[in-house]
Scaffold this active site. Sequence first.
Site, PDB file in Angstrom:
ATOM      1  CB  THR A   1     -11.006 -10.145   6.136  1.00  0.00           C
ATOM      2  OG1 THR A   1     -10.157 -10.801   7.084  1.00  0.00           O
ATOM      3  CG2 THR A   1     -12.433 -10.146   6.638  1.00  0.00           C
TER       4      THR A   1
ATOM      5  N   GLY B   1       5.733 -17.850  13.919  1.00  0.00           N
ATOM      6  CA  GLY B   1       5.645 -16.390  13.815  1.00  0.00           C
ATOM      7  C   GLY B   1       5.545 -15.776  15.196  1.00  0.00           C
TER       8      GLY B   1
ATOM      9  CB  THR C   1      -0.414 -17.071   6.619  1.00  0.00           C
ATOM     10  OG1 THR C   1       0.336 -17.500   7.745  1.00  0.00           O
ATOM     11  CG2 THR C   1       0.467 -16.257   5.686  1.00  0.00           C
ATOM     12  CB  THR C   2      -4.018 -13.050   4.530  1.00  0.00           C
ATOM     13  OG1 THR C   2      -3.175 -11.954   4.931  1.00  0.00           O
ATOM     14  CG2 THR C   2      -5.016 -13.352   5.622  1.00  0.00           C
TER      15      THR C   2
ATOM     16  CG  HIS D   1      -6.152  -4.315   7.886  1.00  0.00           C
ATOM     17  ND1 HIS D   1      -7.125  -4.472   6.927  1.00  0.00           N
ATOM     18  CD2 HIS D   1      -6.298  -5.348   8.758  1.00  0.00           C
ATOM     19  CE1 HIS D   1      -7.834  -5.559   7.207  1.00  0.00           C
ATOM     20  NE2 HIS D   1      -7.359  -6.114   8.304  1.00  0.00           N
ATOM     21  CG  HIS D   2      -1.695  -2.897  11.193  1.00  0.00           C
ATOM     22  ND1 HIS D   2      -0.506  -3.286  10.631  1.00  0.00           N
ATOM     23  CD2 HIS D   2      -2.455  -4.023  11.297  1.00  0.00           C
ATOM     24  CE1 HIS D   2      -0.529  -4.590  10.425  1.00  0.00           C
ATOM     25  NE2 HIS D   2      -1.701  -5.068  10.825  1.00  0.00           N
TER      26      HIS D   2
ATOM     27  CG  PHE E   1      -8.817 -17.863  12.835  1.00  0.00           C
ATOM     28  CD1 PHE E   1      -9.342 -19.151  12.955  1.00  0.00           C
ATOM     29  CD2 PHE E   1      -7.748 -17.671  11.986  1.00  0.00           C
ATOM     30  CE1 PHE E   1      -8.802 -20.210  12.250  1.00  0.00           C
ATOM     31  CE2 PHE E   1      -7.193 -18.716  11.272  1.00  0.00           C
ATOM     32  CZ  PHE E   1      -7.731 -20.003  11.409  1.00  0.00           C
TER      33      PHE E   1
ATOM     34  CE  LYS F   1      -4.140  -7.146   5.617  1.00  0.00           C
ATOM     35  NZ  LYS F   1      -3.566  -8.431   6.019  1.00  0.00           N
TER      36      LYS F   1
HETATM   37  P1  NAD Z   1       3.951  -9.750  11.591  1.00  0.00           P
HETATM   38  O1  NAD Z   1       4.769  -9.153  10.503  1.00  0.00           O
HETATM   39  O2  NAD Z   1       3.835  -9.014  12.883  1.00  0.00           O
HETATM   40  O3  NAD Z   1       4.476 -11.231  11.912  1.00  0.00           O
HETATM   41  C1  NAD Z   1       4.964 -12.112  10.921  1.00  0.00           C
HETATM   42  C2  NAD Z   1       5.780 -13.195  11.597  1.00  0.00           C
HETATM   43  O4  NAD Z   1       6.371 -14.039  10.580  1.00  0.00           O
HETATM   44  C3  NAD Z   1       6.947 -12.644  12.430  1.00  0.00           C
HETATM   45  O5  NAD Z   1       7.006 -13.350  13.661  1.00  0.00           O
HETATM   46  C4  NAD Z   1       8.175 -12.989  11.604  1.00  0.00           C
HETATM   47  O6  NAD Z   1       9.314 -13.218  12.412  1.00  0.00           O
HETATM   48  C5  NAD Z   1       7.715 -14.291  10.950  1.00  0.00           C
HETATM   49  N1  NAD Z   1       8.589 -14.586   9.801  1.00  0.00           N
HETATM   50  C6  NAD Z   1       8.974 -13.739   8.830  1.00  0.00           C
HETATM   51  N2  NAD Z   1       9.832 -14.362   7.993  1.00  0.00           N
HETATM   52  C7  NAD Z   1       9.989 -15.630   8.466  1.00  0.00           C
HETATM   53  C8  NAD Z   1      10.744 -16.746   8.057  1.00  0.00           C
HETATM   54  N3  NAD Z   1      11.514 -16.692   6.964  1.00  0.00           N
HETATM   55  N4  NAD Z   1      10.627 -17.888   8.772  1.00  0.00           N
HETATM   56  C9  NAD Z   1       9.836 -17.961   9.859  1.00  0.00           C
HETATM   57  N5  NAD Z   1       9.101 -16.917  10.315  1.00  0.00           N
HETATM   58  C10 NAD Z   1       9.187 -15.772   9.623  1.00  0.00           C
HETATM   59  O7  NAD Z   1       2.491  -9.985  10.964  1.00  0.00           O
HETATM   60  P2  NAD Z   1       1.100 -10.207  11.727  1.00  0.00           P
HETATM   61  O8  NAD Z   1       0.371  -8.909  11.819  1.00  0.00           O
HETATM   62  O9  NAD Z   1       1.319 -11.031  12.948  1.00  0.00           O
HETATM   63  O10 NAD Z   1       0.325 -11.060  10.616  1.00  0.00           O
HETATM   64  C11 NAD Z   1       0.832 -12.308  10.164  1.00  0.00           C
HETATM   65  C12 NAD Z   1      -0.135 -12.864   9.111  1.00  0.00           C
HETATM   66  O11 NAD Z   1      -1.419 -13.138   9.724  1.00  0.00           O
HETATM   67  C13 NAD Z   1      -0.429 -11.904   7.951  1.00  0.00           C
HETATM   68  O12 NAD Z   1      -0.560 -12.671   6.767  1.00  0.00           O
HETATM   69  C14 NAD Z   1      -1.777 -11.280   8.331  1.00  0.00           C
HETATM   70  O13 NAD Z   1      -2.508 -10.817   7.235  1.00  0.00           O
HETATM   71  C15 NAD Z   1      -2.436 -12.475   8.981  1.00  0.00           C
HETATM   72  N6  NAD Z   1      -3.522 -12.159   9.904  1.00  0.00           N
HETATM   73  C16 NAD Z   1      -4.557 -13.050   9.913  1.00  0.00           C
HETATM   74  C17 NAD Z   1      -5.607 -12.906  10.805  1.00  0.00           C
HETATM   75  C18 NAD Z   1      -6.689 -13.964  10.835  1.00  0.00           C
HETATM   76  O14 NAD Z   1      -7.606 -13.900  11.698  1.00  0.00           O
HETATM   77  N7  NAD Z   1      -6.614 -14.969   9.972  1.00  0.00           N
HETATM   78  C19 NAD Z   1      -5.615 -11.823  11.696  1.00  0.00           C
HETATM   79  C20 NAD Z   1      -4.546 -10.917  11.680  1.00  0.00           C
HETATM   80  C21 NAD Z   1      -3.484 -11.114  10.793  1.00  0.00           C
END
Ligand code: NAD
Length: 272
Positions: free
Chosen positions: A166, A9, A99-100, A155-156, A125, A159
């Site tokens: 969380t 990602g 990922t969530t 959130h923004h 995290f 999302k």
């Molecule tokens: P984002 O939309 O900015 O990024 C998603 C990424 O997934 C992008 O790089 C996209 O290119 C990639 N992607 C999409 N389709 C794909 C595919 N078919 N194959 C490979 N890659 C692909 O989202 P984000 O804000 O970076 O958040 C990503 C995830 O992390 C969400 O589920 C969010 O809720 C979660 N998140 C978790 C925490 C934590 O601390 N656990 C914190 C923030 C966000």
Amino acid sequence: MSLRVAVAGATGRMGQSIAKAVAQSEDLILSHLVTHRGSNTEGRSVAELLGMAIEGVELVTDPANLVEADVLIDFTLPEVTLANAAACAAARTPMVIGTTGFTADQLKNLEATTKHIPLCRAANFSTGVTLAYRLIALAAEVMGGDADIEIAETHHRRKIDAPSGTALAMGEVIAGVRGVPLDTIADYDRASHREPRRAGSLGFSVSRLGDVVGDHTVSFGSDSERLEITHKASSRDAFAMGALKAARWLVTKPSGCYDMNDVLGLKRSDHE
Ligand code: NAD
């Protein structure tokens, strides 16, 4: 020897923060950026993608090419994370998952991979939220019998999943204290039923607003007082730094399923 870290990602908001944090750390090497076919990465260099020049980073679209990484950090989409987990299980590469939005079936699938690799998954995290889970459990134990409990998150605007992972994890903590499944007490949509608050229910409310990184408040309200436990993330670095900490910790562990409580030594059994 330095750990070789792959980031999935890598064009996303979290992927970018994590890849930059890995590149800037003294003890980690950014080995791979995993993107996907059809993303806007074709023909672009790593330097262009991250806005910084780094040697030796491979751009890959197929997670099967990750055998040379020591750990994969994945913040993507549930179906993408599942495909990456299968590839990591085959390559015996430990995985940190942020990922969530997984369904129960997807979580079962993910758990199956922990027979082959150590996997650390957390909906959040940050150290503050991991600590907040403990405070919420304590408040639910002490006040939970008399108090109504509500969880609010903001959130923004981009999302996708709601309520946030969380907020649901906070709900799981409260349901765990009460000894019931979350779905039997959660009220996700008050507008769908016209009636007073159901006794013992746990209300969720969701806002999507501007560029908010992530705010969560759990409120405990009785007839005479109110307690609020609030966490506000002001930068994605809070999650990125936690994911790096988890990666360093995870690579020394046997196959199995871990979370941020394990990483920070906050499991209740660690203190009892
Ligand atoms: P984002 O939309 O900015 O990024 C998603 C990424 O997934 C992008 O790089 C996209 O290119 C990639 N992607 C999409 N389709 C794909 C595919 N078919 N194959 C490979 N890659 C692909 O989202 P984000 O804000 O970076 O958040 C990503 C995830 O992390 C969400 O589920 C969010 O809720 C979660 N998140 C978790 C925490 C934590 O601390 N656990 C914190 C923030 C966000």
